[in-house]
Design a protein around this motif. Sequence first.
Motif, PDB file in Angstrom:
ATOM      1  N   THR A 480       1.923   3.104  -8.372  1.00  0.00           N
ATOM      2  CA  THR A 480       1.569   2.865  -6.964  1.00  0.00           C
ATOM      3  C   THR A 480       1.979   4.028  -6.062  1.00  0.00           C
ATOM      4  OG1 THR A 480       3.521   1.442  -7.050  1.00  0.00           O
ATOM      5  CG2 THR A 480       1.398   0.352  -6.820  1.00  0.00           C
ATOM      6  N   ARG A 481       2.627   5.048  -6.633  1.00  0.00           N
ATOM      7  CA  ARG A 481       2.874   6.265  -5.871  1.00  0.00           C
ATOM      8  C   ARG A 481       1.560   6.815  -5.299  1.00  0.00           C
ATOM      9  NH1 ARG A 481       6.026  11.678  -7.887  1.00  0.00           N
ATOM     10  NH2 ARG A 481       7.806  10.621  -6.978  1.00  0.00           N
ATOM     11  N   THR A 482       0.479   6.622  -6.071  1.00  0.00           N
ATOM     12  CA  THR A 482      -0.859   7.034  -5.632  1.00  0.00           C
ATOM     13  C   THR A 482      -1.117   6.639  -4.169  1.00  0.00           C
ATOM     14  OG1 THR A 482      -1.510   4.943  -6.667  1.00  0.00           O
ATOM     15  CG2 THR A 482      -2.094   6.952  -7.859  1.00  0.00           C
ATOM     16  N   ILE A 483      -0.685   5.416  -3.838  1.00  0.00           N
ATOM     17  CA  ILE A 483      -0.988   4.883  -2.500  1.00  0.00           C
ATOM     18  C   ILE A 483      -0.219   5.656  -1.421  1.00  0.00           C
ATOM     19  CG2 ILE A 483      -0.968   2.805  -1.048  1.00  0.00           C
ATOM     20  CD1 ILE A 483      -1.050   1.142  -3.654  1.00  0.00           C
ATOM     21  N   GLY A 484       1.040   5.956  -1.726  1.00  0.00           N
ATOM     22  CA  GLY A 484       1.857   6.715  -0.774  1.00  0.00           C
ATOM     23  C   GLY A 484       1.260   8.092  -0.512  1.00  0.00           C
ATOM     24  N   VAL A 485       0.803   8.737  -1.570  1.00  0.00           N
ATOM     25  CA  VAL A 485       0.223  10.075  -1.427  1.00  0.00           C
ATOM     26  C   VAL A 485      -1.017  10.001  -0.532  1.00  0.00           C
ATOM     27  CG1 VAL A 485      -0.850  11.991  -2.677  1.00  0.00           C
ATOM     28  CG2 VAL A 485       1.125  10.816  -3.666  1.00  0.00           C
ATOM     29  N   MET A 486      -1.851   8.995  -0.793  1.00  0.00           N
ATOM     30  CA  MET A 486      -3.060   8.825   0.007  1.00  0.00           C
ATOM     31  C   MET A 486      -2.733   8.621   1.494  1.00  0.00           C
ATOM     32  SD  MET A 486      -5.587   5.600   0.007  1.00  0.00           S
ATOM     33  CE  MET A 486      -4.347   4.643   0.837  1.00  0.00           C
ATOM     34  N   VAL A 487      -1.742   7.762   1.755  1.00  0.00           N
ATOM     35  CA  VAL A 487      -1.370   7.488   3.150  1.00  0.00           C
ATOM     36  C   VAL A 487      -0.870   8.760   3.822  1.00  0.00           C
ATOM     37  CG1 VAL A 487       0.274   6.238   4.623  1.00  0.00           C
ATOM     38  CG2 VAL A 487      -0.853   5.059   2.722  1.00  0.00           C
ATOM     39  N   MET A 488      -0.003   9.499   3.132  1.00  0.00           N
ATOM     40  CA  MET A 488       0.576  10.713   3.722  1.00  0.00           C
ATOM     41  C   MET A 488      -0.479  11.766   4.008  1.00  0.00           C
ATOM     42  SD  MET A 488       4.148  11.347   1.779  1.00  0.00           S
ATOM     43  CE  MET A 488       5.616  10.531   2.425  1.00  0.00           C
TER      44      MET A 488
END
Length: 722
Positions: A480-488
């Motif tokens: 779910t790190r994927t989601i953090g990268v997308m948000v940033m």
Amino acid sequence: MADVNALVSKLSSLGFNDPPVEHAAAENVQQWADILTGAAGLPPNYVLTKSLIFKPKQPKSESIAPVVVIAANESETSPKAIGAELKLKDLRFASDEVLKDIFQTAKGSVSPFALAQVPQEHVGNVRVVIDKSLLDNADTLIAFHPLVNTRTVFITGETLQSYIRSIDGLDKVTVMDFAAQSAASSTAAAAKKPAAAKPAAAPKVEEATGASLLGVTASKEGDFPKWYNQVLTRSEMLDYYDVSGCYIVRPLGYFVWQQIQEFFDAGIRSLGVRNCYFPMFVSSRVLEREKDHIEGFAPEVAWVTKAGSKDLEEPLAIRPTSETVMYPYFAKWIRSYRDLPLKINQWCSVVRWEFKNPQPFLRTREFLWQEGHCAHFTKDEAMTEVHDILALYRRVYEELLAVPVIEGVKSEKEKFAGGVATTTVEGFIPTTGRGIQGGTSHYLGQNFSKMFNVVVEDPESTEAERPKIHVHQTSWGLSTRTIGVMVMIHGDDKGLVLPPRVAETQVIIIPCGLTVKSSDEDRRRIADACLNAEARLKMAGVRAESDLRENYTPGFKYSHWEVRGVPLRLEIGPKDLDKQSVLSVRRDNADKASMALDSLEESVKMMLINIQDTMLAKARATLDSRVKLVLKWEDFVPTLNSKCLTLIPWCEREECEDQIKDRSSRDSLGDEPEDEKAPSMGAKSLCLPFKQPENPAIVPGETKCIQCGENAKRYALFGRSY
Ligand code: 87F
């Protein structure tokens, strides 16, 4: 220090006996939060505070009447709004003299406890404002520095009030609702937008409290950590939880994860991978069977030692990854080369008890991921799979999340120590200039099959006792790190910006242009048009919703859906209907366009594709402009400091990588003033990109490593990283 002791004894005289928690010096609130995260002896629920001292505009002849504001750190404390409520003119931060002369304190050390130091002749002029949110929840303690930034006391709202009451002569105390204040001002700001300027149709009873109604106030460039937290919580993607390092993934965030799951699951299924589920508990015997693999990771393993009040006979680890869980069963299930390849995957959560500062999605103690584990007869087959999976990871980032990544192989130092080679997709966060590992696909060679005895008989052999061949394994994980990268990468100062492919709501339809004079008939006509557009879009496979809530202005609704990142807004008003069109407004670039109603489905679908493509193209242009070819060492650190990643000719030696890290960290840069702002972190190798620069190409035997001068083998991507 005597003051601190006096304060602690004062608090204890008020019935509060918990000693302060000691810690490293916290220079600012972010540091304070970071230091406390993971510290021992903290209460389960607490809120960090800020204490501010203001002063109104006054004639020189009057004695100074300061205002001390004690608020939750997250609260927006607008001097203008506070002044308005207190009927004080032109409230400003008090000068250093006021802090020193009246409160015997200085900037950075202000706390409610400075109130006790106010000389008697001034006490009567001091006003105190307490943030209502600090008093609302009796279970949440309030964290203060007791005059020094190396300690924190946690007190209840009740104790805070008793403390303030205990100060002789201090009687101007106001409890203020900052949440309501800031909601009211954001509503007012929204209402100022041109589309909402017309008189409203129904009496507006917009609730003025509740964090969920607030927009993002922090700026992405100005205070990135605060911005990131606000975007995640105010979009309702995620919420904080009372176990440090653990977070709640709310439906909006979970939807993104489900889109990733759907895409990736279909991808691996077509590669012949099957899903399964293994238990989350690992006995110490099994976990430690592969000692070398677990050694470096041991401190992060969490253990269950009790059931109720009874100690377990044998403590059980919670899986941090499942190599040791699964491979004994590989040994059991694989008997013959005909049992190969064995390809399995599981979607689950894993626990790694990180001690570094946790960050939602990026570094959390429990996270969701998929872990794939496969066994092959040959190395070639295994390698093909490693690359097929890496290509799927790249596609998740690029095609779903509109995030460009760089594919490559990890250095010896950075690879998974249990395997032979680690391939990776590396992302980049432009705001901080840091790289981030996006997902890894490992070739494990025969390391684990030797350890766990996963063997097949050699089919070529004619001997009676056929020799055993160890299988070639792979493992791969995406979280779910994927989601953090997308948000940033995509978020902006209004909040989340979601790529259409992962947005739960792709199109939000909002009725507008209605006024107090609008007839019921008009209202019905507009609402019907919205519902009709919604139904048509849904039929066409678009995730569309209409927001027909009556008590909210269009402006309020715009902000509401902007914070939540909805890619496209359609506004429908009487004039649009007369023209048989709607107005579309893009979240990614605010572009407005009129769309004819009769071809709504096609136009919206094209627009969503265009938004998705534009977001990727924009992020890729940023990445391309921030990956710099660096051909001499003197340019290395300045390039990192300009928030870029570097591609350098490199010798690929571990010792050299250590030196690069060392030489690029703040400590070794000395105290030259131009480096004052440089992050302290040294750079590490992110990967050796598959796609190597060709101009100038590395000339074997000729091109030198820019750090050590030995022969360079390839270009390596180096950068500061998460
Ligand atoms: C933390 C604690 C214990 C990473 C850990 O990358 C063990 C480990 O083995 C550990 N942190 N790793 C490496 C994980 C390797 C590999 N596992 C399957 C992956 C992808 C999915």
